[in-house]
Design an enzyme around this catalytic site. Structure first.
Site, PDB file in Angstrom:
ATOM      1  N   ASN A  80      -2.579  -0.018   6.962  1.00  0.00           N
ATOM      2  CA  ASN A  80      -2.047  -1.149   6.922  1.00  0.00           C
ATOM      3  C   ASN A  80      -1.043  -1.255   5.636  1.00  0.00           C
ATOM      4  O   ASN A  80      -1.426  -0.480   4.638  1.00  0.00           O
ATOM      5  CB  ASN A  80      -2.951  -2.081   6.639  1.00  0.00           C
ATOM      6  CG  ASN A  80      -2.580  -3.507   7.245  1.00  0.00           C
ATOM      7  OD1 ASN A  80      -1.334  -3.783   7.171  1.00  0.00           O
ATOM      8  ND2 ASN A  80      -3.294  -4.434   7.659  1.00  0.00           N
ATOM      9  N   LYS A 118       0.827  -1.004  -0.109  1.00  0.00           N
ATOM     10  CA  LYS A 118       0.119  -0.027  -0.093  1.00  0.00           C
ATOM     11  C   LYS A 118       0.887   1.214   0.143  1.00  0.00           C
ATOM     12  O   LYS A 118       2.125   1.258   0.078  1.00  0.00           O
ATOM     13  CB  LYS A 118      -0.927  -0.131   1.080  1.00  0.00           C
ATOM     14  CG  LYS A 118      -1.839  -1.358   1.037  1.00  0.00           C
ATOM     15  CD  LYS A 118      -2.915  -1.431   2.205  1.00  0.00           C
ATOM     16  CE  LYS A 118      -3.855  -2.635   2.006  1.00  0.00           C
ATOM     17  NZ  LYS A 118      -4.830  -2.574   3.098  1.00  0.00           N
ATOM     18  N   TYR A 158     -12.092  -4.261  -3.010  1.00  0.00           N
ATOM     19  CA  TYR A 158     -12.896  -4.286  -1.700  1.00  0.00           C
ATOM     20  C   TYR A 158     -14.182  -4.279  -1.554  1.00  0.00           C
ATOM     21  O   TYR A 158     -14.796  -4.013  -0.447  1.00  0.00           O
ATOM     22  CB  TYR A 158     -12.116  -2.922  -0.932  1.00  0.00           C
ATOM     23  CG  TYR A 158     -10.705  -3.086  -0.550  1.00  0.00           C
ATOM     24  CD1 TYR A 158      -9.981  -4.186   0.226  1.00  0.00           C
ATOM     25  CD2 TYR A 158      -9.922  -2.169  -1.117  1.00  0.00           C
ATOM     26  CE1 TYR A 158      -8.797  -3.968   0.589  1.00  0.00           C
ATOM     27  CE2 TYR A 158      -8.259  -2.141  -0.862  1.00  0.00           C
ATOM     28  CZ  TYR A 158      -7.947  -3.090  -0.063  1.00  0.00           C
ATOM     29  OH  TYR A 158      -6.561  -3.138   0.282  1.00  0.00           O
ATOM     30  N   HIS A 210      -1.725  -5.965   1.531  1.00  0.00           N
ATOM     31  CA  HIS A 210      -2.721  -6.511   1.458  1.00  0.00           C
ATOM     32  C   HIS A 210      -2.392  -7.965   0.954  1.00  0.00           C
ATOM     33  O   HIS A 210      -1.403  -7.898   0.025  1.00  0.00           O
ATOM     34  CB  HIS A 210      -3.486  -6.074   0.498  1.00  0.00           C
ATOM     35  CG  HIS A 210      -4.807  -7.033  -0.054  1.00  0.00           C
ATOM     36  ND1 HIS A 210      -5.973  -7.281   0.644  1.00  0.00           N
ATOM     37  CD2 HIS A 210      -4.833  -7.756  -0.911  1.00  0.00           C
ATOM     38  CE1 HIS A 210      -6.812  -8.165   0.146  1.00  0.00           C
ATOM     39  NE2 HIS A 210      -5.926  -8.716  -0.942  1.00  0.00           N
ATOM     40  N   GLU A 224      -8.525 -11.594  -7.101  1.00  0.00           N
ATOM     41  CA  GLU A 224      -7.663 -10.537  -7.275  1.00  0.00           C
ATOM     42  C   GLU A 224      -6.789 -10.396  -8.240  1.00  0.00           C
ATOM     43  O   GLU A 224      -6.512  -9.183  -8.687  1.00  0.00           O
ATOM     44  CB  GLU A 224      -7.028 -10.207  -5.709  1.00  0.00           C
ATOM     45  CG  GLU A 224      -8.068 -10.048  -4.667  1.00  0.00           C
ATOM     46  CD  GLU A 224      -7.796 -10.458  -3.347  1.00  0.00           C
ATOM     47  OE1 GLU A 224      -8.547  -9.942  -2.283  1.00  0.00           O
ATOM     48  OE2 GLU A 224      -6.900 -11.010  -3.080  1.00  0.00           O
TER      49      GLU A 224
END
Length: 148
Positions: free
Chosen positions: A113, A10, A50, A116, A127
């Site tokens: 965070n 991220k 998401y 992922h 994904e």
């Protein structure tokens, strides 16, 4: 049996200059990197990625964070890949992430965070398809054994 796992570093990882450290940990485990992209995620792609969290309190802030800067999207391959990546990544809540895991060592806040990781083989498949075209994945021949 060799399987695949999607991971995404991220925006905080790039800002903190931790990309190499995270990639190194996954490589040292013996996983094979078969897809890698530095990219900016659109609001549409973020909402697809998401989708299962839509309606939850953290959904909008999560989309804001993930679209706030560049990310590194990756596909890893190896035996029981999702399980291994999840163990290396650590618990989602940094307070519960064990020292020695990526989140345990580098993450302080769940809302920011740094990584992922797919939570199942089915999620990984979905994904990977969102972020990579089949021709962008390179299943190279691992010849590591000849070096040892």
């Amino acid at each position: 049996m060799s399987t695949r796992c999607f991971t995404m570093l991220k925006p905080g990882v790039l800002n903190r200059r931790l990309v190499g450290e995270v990639v190194s940990r996954l490589e040292k485990k013996g996983l094979k990197l078969i897809g890698l992209k530095l990219m900016n995620i659109s609001q549409d792609l973020a909402s697809q990625h998401y989708a299962e969290h839509k309606g939850k309190a953290f959904y909008d802030p999560l989309l804001d964070y993930i679209t706030s800067g560049s990310v590194v999207a990756m596909v890893w391959q190896g035996d029981d890949c999702v399980t291994l990546v999840r163990k290396i990544t650590g618990a989602t809540n940094p307070a519960e992430a064990a020292p020695g895991t990526i989140r345990g060592d580098f993450c302080c806040h769940t809302s920011h965070n740094i990584i992922h990781a797919s939570d199942s083989d089915e999620s990984a498949e979905r994904e990977i398809a969102l972020f990579f075209k089949p021709e962008e994945l390179v299943d190279w021949e691992d010849q590591a054994g000849i070096w040892y």
